[in-house]
Design a protein around this motif. Structure first.
Motif, PDB file in Angstrom:
ATOM      1  N   ASP A   1       0.847  -1.197   0.000  1.00 33.27           N
ATOM      2  CA  ASP A   1       0.000   0.000   0.000  1.00 33.27           C
ATOM      3  C   ASP A   1       0.881   1.244   0.000  1.00 33.27           C
ATOM      4  OD1 ASP A   1      -1.833   2.014   0.360  1.00 33.27           O
ATOM      5  OD2 ASP A   1      -2.834   1.102   2.079  1.00 33.27           O
ATOM      6  N   PRO A   2       0.784   2.090  -1.037  1.00 30.93           N
ATOM      7  CA  PRO A   2       1.652   3.278  -1.093  1.00 30.93           C
ATOM      8  C   PRO A   2       1.262   4.366  -0.099  1.00 30.93           C
ATOM      9  CG  PRO A   2       0.107   3.294  -2.915  1.00 30.93           C
ATOM     10  CD  PRO A   2      -0.091   1.985  -2.205  1.00 30.93           C
ATOM     11  N   ASP A   3       0.045   4.297   0.418  1.00 26.27           N
ATOM     12  CA  ASP A   3      -0.433   5.330   1.342  1.00 26.27           C
ATOM     13  C   ASP A   3      -1.167   4.682   2.515  1.00 26.27           C
ATOM     14  OD1 ASP A   3      -0.969   7.857   2.365  1.00 26.27           O
ATOM     15  OD2 ASP A   3      -2.835   8.069   1.217  1.00 26.27           O
ATOM     16  N   PRO A   4      -0.433   3.978   3.391  1.00 28.17           N
ATOM     17  CA  PRO A   4      -1.090   3.301   4.519  1.00 28.17           C
ATOM     18  C   PRO A   4      -1.648   4.302   5.521  1.00 28.17           C
ATOM     19  CG  PRO A   4       1.291   3.212   4.776  1.00 28.17           C
ATOM     20  CD  PRO A   4       1.025   3.809   3.421  1.00 28.17           C
ATOM     21  N   GLU A   5      -2.650   3.866   6.265  1.00 29.24           N
ATOM     22  CA  GLU A   5      -3.211   4.707   7.309  1.00 29.24           C
ATOM     23  C   GLU A   5      -2.169   4.951   8.393  1.00 29.24           C
ATOM     24  OE1 GLU A   5      -6.849   3.293   8.900  1.00 29.24           O
ATOM     25  OE2 GLU A   5      -7.767   2.927   6.942  1.00 29.24           O
ATOM     26  N   PRO A   6      -2.225   6.106   9.061  1.00 30.27           N
ATOM     27  CA  PRO A   6      -1.245   6.397  10.119  1.00 30.27           C
ATOM     28  C   PRO A   6      -1.228   5.305  11.183  1.00 30.27           C
ATOM     29  CG  PRO A   6      -2.522   8.364   9.583  1.00 30.27           C
ATOM     30  CD  PRO A   6      -3.164   7.219   8.845  1.00 30.27           C
ATOM     31  N   GLY A   7      -0.041   4.862  11.534  1.00 35.18           N
ATOM     32  CA  GLY A   7       0.108   3.853  12.572  1.00 35.18           C
ATOM     33  C   GLY A   7      -0.031   2.429  12.091  1.00 35.18           C
TER      34      GLY A   7
END
Length: 385
Positions: free
Chosen positions: A205-211
């Motif tokens: 995933d190039p833009d994972p959720e924070p944390g």
């Protein structure tokens, strides 16, 4: 009660000490596993890979490794999975051929067995992974394998129901225990396989959720998961009965801990759904308002404990020993009306699989799930993480 101890478990739950399988590794039997004749060479390869040692991976290691999803790390992960998934899937294919009471021959189980054989064949026919391009192609392959196995649980549930119908429910305790032990191993392994695949895929995933590190949320709020799971369970209750009891949630809204959100949601959804059904059915013809289901989230020194309690009347003592078996449910079995085994949507209850599988998810990372009943009042369910 569900107790969760994720960072204290040093290996995946599918490698915990479950009773050893009683299965035959005869390649001649394996030669008849698929719907069509399986070449002897493939049967031998399944047997060889199924006998290989499987490797456990801790949640902590997954977090540390996944924190740096570099091309090199992704390549190493794919190379590991190419071998590890082959061994795990081969083992399950072998076990599916050697089940007691003729369960292996039930149409739904044969279908599942063929899914595992197809996945094993796909893995072994994939060439050696040498570079990032190979790794990306392999990632697409295992995504397809995970999708292929989406309906394994309802298909196996249908197979068990087919066995019960054919035997007119005349299953002795020893035979039930053997089936239960196999299904515990089988589903624990399935959780592990899907966790390994899902984690590798999520690292792309190039833009994972924070944390988030892959599928693992390092700052997961159990309060938020409890709210979401409760809303989902209440929507099912509304669909079934036209109304639903309230759900009250207590705990520190700022508390977080590292865990897999989908695992926790599955456990809480199942427990809350059971409580809502019990309360709704007990009070649907009463002049009294249905009391709420209560969820308490507690952060202890060693465990995160989530307690779900209700006033749905409880479970008789004679039934408590059965609630974690795969052939018991207090509700009508929806599979009786679904002979194709294709289950559309979610029902309130009836499969007899919700609690035992939820307990396996809790145990996967070292936690547990316990049910305590007060017949005539209700039951607290404890989810320990």
């Amino acid at each position: 009660v569900v107790a969760l101890s994720p960072l204290r478990c040093q290996r995946f739950g599918d490698l915990l000490r479950l009773p050893p399988p009683r299965c035959c590794l005869d390649p001649e039997r394996l030669g008849h596993m698929a719907a069509e004749s399986v070449p002897k060479a493939l049967a031998e390869e399944v047997r060889r890979w199924g006998a290989m040692k499987r490797n456990g991976v801790s949640l902590r290691y997954m977090m540390e490794f996944g924190a740096r999803p570099t091309p090199t790390n992704l390549l190493l992960s794919a190379q590991f999975l190419h071998k590890e998934l082959s061994a795990r899937i081969a083992r399950r294919a072998i076990e599916l051929e050697s089940l007691p009471l003729g369960l292996s021959g039930k149409p739904a189980v044969l279908k599942v067995r063929d899914w595992y054989l197809d996945s094993f064949r796909d893995l072994r026919s994939f060439p050696k992974i040498k570079d990032p391009s190979d790794e990306l192609s392999f990632t697409q392959l295992i995504k397809m394998i995970k999708l292929r196995h989406n309906n394994v649980v309802p298909a196996m549930a249908l197979g068990v129901q087919q066995l019960k119908r054919d035997m007119n429910c005349k299953l002795v305790p020893k035979e039930l225990e053997e089936i239960h032990q196999f299904l515990d191993r089988f589903y624990m392994s399935r959780i592990g396989i899907r966790m390994l695949i899902g984690q590798h895929v999520a690292l792309h995933d190039p833009d994972p959720e924070p944390g988030c590190v892959g599928q693992i949320n390092t700052k997961l709020s159990p309060m938020q998961v409890a709210r979401t799971a409760s809303e989902d369970a209440r929507s099912i209750c509304f669909r079934e009965y036209g109304s639903a009891p309230e759900v009250d949630i207590y705990g520190d809204p700022n508390f977080t801990f590292p865990y897999v959100p989908s695992h926790l949601h599955l456990m809480l959804f199942e427990l809350v759904k059971n409580s809502l059904r019990a309360v709704q059915e007990r009070f649907m013809d009463s002049d009294k308002d249905a009391p709420p289901v209560r969820i308490i989230v507690a952060d202890g020194i060693e465990d995160v404990t989530i307690k779900i309690s209700d006033e749905g009347g409880g479970i008789p003592r004679s039934g408590l020993a059965k609630i974690f078996t795969y052939v018991y449910s207090t509700a009508k079995n929806p599979l009786d009306e679904d002979h194709c085994g294709v289950l559309n949507g979610v029902t309130m209850a009836g499969y007899g699989y919700g609690l035992p599988i939820s307990r396996l998810y809790a145990r996967y990372f070292g936690g547990d799930l316990q049910i305590i009943s007060m017949e005539g009042y209700g039951k607290p369910s404890l989810c320990l993480a």
